[in-house]
Scaffold this active site. Structure first.
Site, PDB file in Angstrom:
ATOM      1  N   SER A 438       0.830  -1.198   0.000  1.00  0.00           N
ATOM      2  CA  SER A 438       0.000   0.000   0.000  1.00  0.00           C
ATOM      3  C   SER A 438       0.871   1.257   0.000  1.00  0.00           C
ATOM      4  O   SER A 438       1.690   1.433  -0.893  1.00  0.00           O
ATOM      5  CB  SER A 438      -0.952  -0.041   1.199  1.00  0.00           C
ATOM      6  OG  SER A 438      -1.951   0.945   1.085  1.00  0.00           O
ATOM      7  N   ASP A 747      -9.140  -4.377  -5.585  1.00  0.00           N
ATOM      8  CA  ASP A 747      -8.286  -3.363  -4.978  1.00  0.00           C
ATOM      9  C   ASP A 747      -8.522  -2.015  -5.656  1.00  0.00           C
ATOM     10  O   ASP A 747      -8.387  -1.915  -6.881  1.00  0.00           O
ATOM     11  CB  ASP A 747      -6.821  -3.786  -5.129  1.00  0.00           C
ATOM     12  CG  ASP A 747      -5.853  -2.743  -4.614  1.00  0.00           C
ATOM     13  OD1 ASP A 747      -6.276  -1.880  -3.831  1.00  0.00           O
ATOM     14  OD2 ASP A 747      -4.673  -2.807  -4.998  1.00  0.00           O
ATOM     15  N   HIS A 778      -8.194  -4.770  -0.632  1.00  0.00           N
ATOM     16  CA  HIS A 778      -6.956  -4.044  -0.372  1.00  0.00           C
ATOM     17  C   HIS A 778      -6.586  -4.242   1.095  1.00  0.00           C
ATOM     18  O   HIS A 778      -7.429  -4.179   1.981  1.00  0.00           O
ATOM     19  CB  HIS A 778      -7.183  -2.555  -0.660  1.00  0.00           C
ATOM     20  CG  HIS A 778      -5.976  -1.695  -0.442  1.00  0.00           C
ATOM     21  ND1 HIS A 778      -5.101  -1.379  -1.452  1.00  0.00           N
ATOM     22  CD2 HIS A 778      -5.508  -1.084   0.666  1.00  0.00           C
ATOM     23  CE1 HIS A 778      -4.142  -0.608  -0.976  1.00  0.00           C
ATOM     24  NE2 HIS A 778      -4.367  -0.412   0.319  1.00  0.00           N
TER      25      HIS A 778
END
Length: 815
Positions: A438, A747, A778
């Site tokens: 991320s 995601d 995600h």
């Protein structure tokens, strides 16, 4: 009677981890998809006919609900084939099929499976004495609203496609997000967070996501309500129970929180993962490892040899948005290795192995505003055990107290320090892989680009896991998934990006950014405008690439070039540094402070914050803990372990910390030992009161819907490539090392990964893109111990790291 034949084995309901054949399309084939549409419509018609003659109130509402359900179903069926037809144009290649358009088609497939299951259940149980008409009526109405909202989202997708060139998931010329999302005011987001919460994900994740949503709603009661700790806790428990029993209430609370809550609320909620209770979880459910310690990398002058062996380069000490401070980092290893830092005699009970040639350097995620290496131990421990390679995870400063470029400066400095002091980490660092998930993946790209610009050795390879590579508020298909994502709602995503890289219209730089925003975005095969230097947003008087003063080097023999500490002290020092970052103004160019060595750094910390001096019986000066620092914290109500009011909290709790470290500090000062070992004391979360934050007292349950477009008012983000690596020049990106990217179909950053991989491939960089077939969200790595599909994804990450380290064959994805 209609049955659900063929729907039970739909990919959206598979719970087991299955490897997708390279030729298998992640979206249902046309025949299966048509059969599912027809099945749902047949079941709906059957129920409409049955409840037409039911004169009860709930019976009539079921009749009307199924009529609306059928209408929305038919409207959606008309538009889905258009999006499904264009989706192959945006795949990475014929083997790696995935993009935001495909993702929404998969969401519809999952929705159809649930709709068919609901309709079939009603068909089989409607004549039973125990049939619950009221509950079934609410379920039908909820799924009808989902179908209606999906229809509206598919209209958005068609508009996005009209703005984009073939193969590019971002508009080729700038279209403002407001232009698309202004009509989203009427979009019913509540339906995605109530009874249908997480329907698009695998079963194991739906259970976990429901618990996260309940926790957020409960936490909001504690965070925003006034009163004593007891009353706040009671309100939190009651709110959690109501959210469990009333899905509609839960949906209103979650959506309104994501749209109206402050970034401080988001940060405090995510930091619960670092609380005392949850921080103990990895030690219980994860494999045991020999080494798991936090060390502090001091802000000392540091020089690195240039990659071309033509001299040395000074590494800038992180100073953006405040003074320099120690950078806490975590070392994890399955084995003790020669030279690895340890307290005296700590590794005597363990077998010591030779140093390894490999090293993994990790940057954690958390939207740039939350989380630490501790909250990511849930998968880092298993990685360390499986790889048998030391993992060095960097705890960079968090926004909004430390916005861009502070985190980037710190991770780059820590990376260089790790290379120069690899022997202290049990490695020779012949092969170094940078890994980031991320927000950490974005920072990994930044480290790589800074290495290239400064001529420092680049990593052997980099591994990006669901990383945002274009931090611009430009619409893309996968980003629209935020409008239904339980973990990363649209409002929360916007608050994270604003906190890290945002600028408001009141800032002088805003007009310049408005001009830059009109520049077209590069397409995969194009050569983008060089925007590296002109658009870099720096604090006044700072230069992100400026070499630090001083010519001191950090040689391999400098074993005192860092201080090992326990987590409590690093958290206290980090808190103190956060105070400095939030209160200190940017120094002027002429006010540069001399750099401190590690010994001076710790001495200065002790002298300034903890120790005082007295004269002993021998007439010698000794250091003792200040009396005022031993005052107890009696007037602050604290439930968790991270300070909201940093300056007040730190000044109060330093006394408590001083009690536990008094003997250690005093003994260390007299003996001059380079290593500190201090008992653990976790961070705390303070909660705002209504007196301090009157604007936060709003009743989130009574607020109306807010258009997502309002998030973009008076706001812009720089097109700095260190913020958005996708915007970097070809000359910079073509020097990237082998790069692997891993993401999932659901995601919101999927399109970022696909487009960045396309750019690298067009520049002949060795790149591999892996889109996991499971319907995961995600941030799935943080659920790797509660979901078998997420755990399988974590194991896939290990395989990618092994390939990049040269421990497992070679990458199959070559340019």
């Amino acid at each position: 009677m209609a049955t659900l034949e063929g729907a039970e084995d739909h990919p959206a309901q598979r719970d087991s981890h299955t490897e997708m054949d390279s030729d298998e399309d992640p979206v249902l084939d046309a025949k299966s998809s048509n059969n599912l549409w027809e099945l749902v419509e047949e079941l709906a018609l059957n129920n409409i006919e049955h409840f037409r003659t039911d004169e009860s109130e709930n019976g009539q509402r079921l009749y009307e609900g199924f009529q609306a359900f059928l209408e929305h179903l038919r409207n959606l069926r008309k538009i889905v084939p258009d999006v499904k037809q264009i989706s192959p144009d945006f795949d990475f290649d014929s083997k790696v099929r995935g993009n935001g358009y495909r993702s929404f088609v998969m969401v519809v497939d999952a929705c159809l499976v649930h709709c068919a299951e609901l309709s079939r259940t009603i068909c089989t149980k409607r004549d039973s004495t125990f049939f619950q008409k009221k509950r079934s009526m609410r379920e039908v109405e909820a799924w009808g609203q989902v179908l209606a909202s999906l229809t509206q989202l598919f209209e958005f997708l068609k508009r996005l496609h009209s703005w984009s060139e073939k193969g590019c998931l971002f508009p080729s010329d700038y279209h403002s997000p407001e232009e698309l999302l202004l009509e989203a005011t009427n979009l019913n987001q509540y339906c995605f967070y109530g009874r249908c919460l997480g329907f698009q994900f695998v079963n194991s994740m739906r259970r976990a996501l429901k618990m996260v949503s309940l926790s957020m709603a409960s936490f909001s009661e504690v965070y925003y309500n006034s009163g004593s700790i007891f009353s706040r806790t009671t309100q939190s428990i009651l709110a959690g129970g109501r959210c469990w029993l009333d899905p509609e209430y839960r949906a209103r609370r979650i959506v309104n929180l994501s749209q109206n809550a402050t970034v401080d609320f988001c940060k405090s909620f995510w930091l619960l993962a670092d609380s005392e209770l949850l921080s103990q979880l990895p030690g219980v459910v994860c494999p045991a490892i020999a080494v798991n310690k936090v060390i502090a990398v001091p802000p000392e002058p540091l020089e690195m040899p240039k990659a071309d062996s033509r001299g040395m380069v000074s590494i800038p000490i992180p100073t953006a948005h405040g003074d320099s401070r120690a950078i806490p980092c975590r070392l994890l290893s399955s084995h003790w290795r020669e030279g690895m830092v340890s307290s005296k005699g700590e590794n005597r009970k363990h077998m010591v192995l030779p140093t390894t040639s490999s090293l993994v350097i990790h940057c954690h995620g958390g939207g740039f505003i939350a989380c630490t290496s501790a909250s990511h131990e849930i998968y880092l421990r298993e990685w360390a055990a499986k790889l048998e390679v030391p993992i060095f995870s960097i705890d960079y400063s968090l926004a909004p107290e430390a916005p861009y470029p502070r985190a980037l400066e710190e991770v780059f400095y820590a990376y260089c320090w790790a290379l120069r002091n690899a022997h202290l980490l049990g490695s020779t660092a012949e092969r170094v892989v940078l890994v980031g998930d991320s927000a950490g993946g974005n920072l990994v790209n930044g480290i790589t680009m800074k290495c290239i610009k400064l001529g420092v050795r680049i990593p052997t390879g980099i591994f990006l896991i669901y990383a945002p590579n274009l931090i611009q508020f430009i619409p893309s298909p996968s980003r629209l998934l935020c409008l239904m994502d339980p973990l990363l709602p649209f409002g929360v995503l916007m608050k994270c990006l604003k906190a890290y890289a945002g600028h408001t219209a009141e800032e002088p730089i805003f007009r310049q950014l408005q001009e830059e925003s009109r520049l077209p975005l590069p397409i995969p095969n194009g050569s983008p405008k060089e925007v590296d230097e002109p658009n870099t947003i720096l604090p006044v008087g700072q230069d992100m690439l400026k070499t630090s003063p001083g010519s001191g080097t950090c040689s391999p023999s400098d074993t005192e070039s860092f201080v090992e500490v326990s987590e409590s002290d690093m958290q206290d020092m980090a808190t103190m540094a956060s105070v400095s970052l939030s209160l200190a103004s940017d120094p002027s160019p002429g006010d540069e402070k001399p750099e401190l060595t590690s010994q001076e750094y710790v001495d200065d910390f002790l002298e300034k914050y903890v120790l005082d001096s007295e004269t002993d019986s021998m007439g010698q000066k000794v250091h003792v803990v200040r009396a005022e620092s031993l005052e107890s914290d009696t007037d602050e109500h604290v439930l968790f372990e991270f300070p909201q009011d940093l300056s007040h909290s730190f000044s109060k709790r330093i006394g408590a910390a001083a009690r536990s470290i008094k003997d250690t500090f005093t003994g260390w000062r007299s003996r001059g030992q380079p290593v500190l070992g201090i008992p653990v004391d976790r961070k705390r979360v303070s909660f705002p009161t209504l007196g301090k934050f009157p604007a936060m007292a709003a009743n989130f349950d009574s607020l109306g819907p807010v258009s997502p477009a309002v998030e973009f008012k008076k706001f812009q983000v720089s097109r700095d490539p260190f913020i958005s690596p996708y915007l970097a020049s070809d000359d910079l990106l073509m020097k990237f090392p082998p790069t692997h990217l891993l993401t999932v179909h659901l995601d919101p950053c999927l399109d970022d990964c696909v487009m960045f991989a396309k750019r690298l491939r067009a520049l002949n960089v060795q790149v591999a893109l892996d889109i996991l077939p499971e319907m995961l969200p995600h941030g799935f790595l943080n659920f790797s111990q509660s979901s078998k599909e997420a755990h399988a994804g974590s194991m896939e990450c290990i395989q990618h790291i092994r390939i990049l380290l040269g421990l497992l064959g070679t990458s199959a994805a070559t340019p």
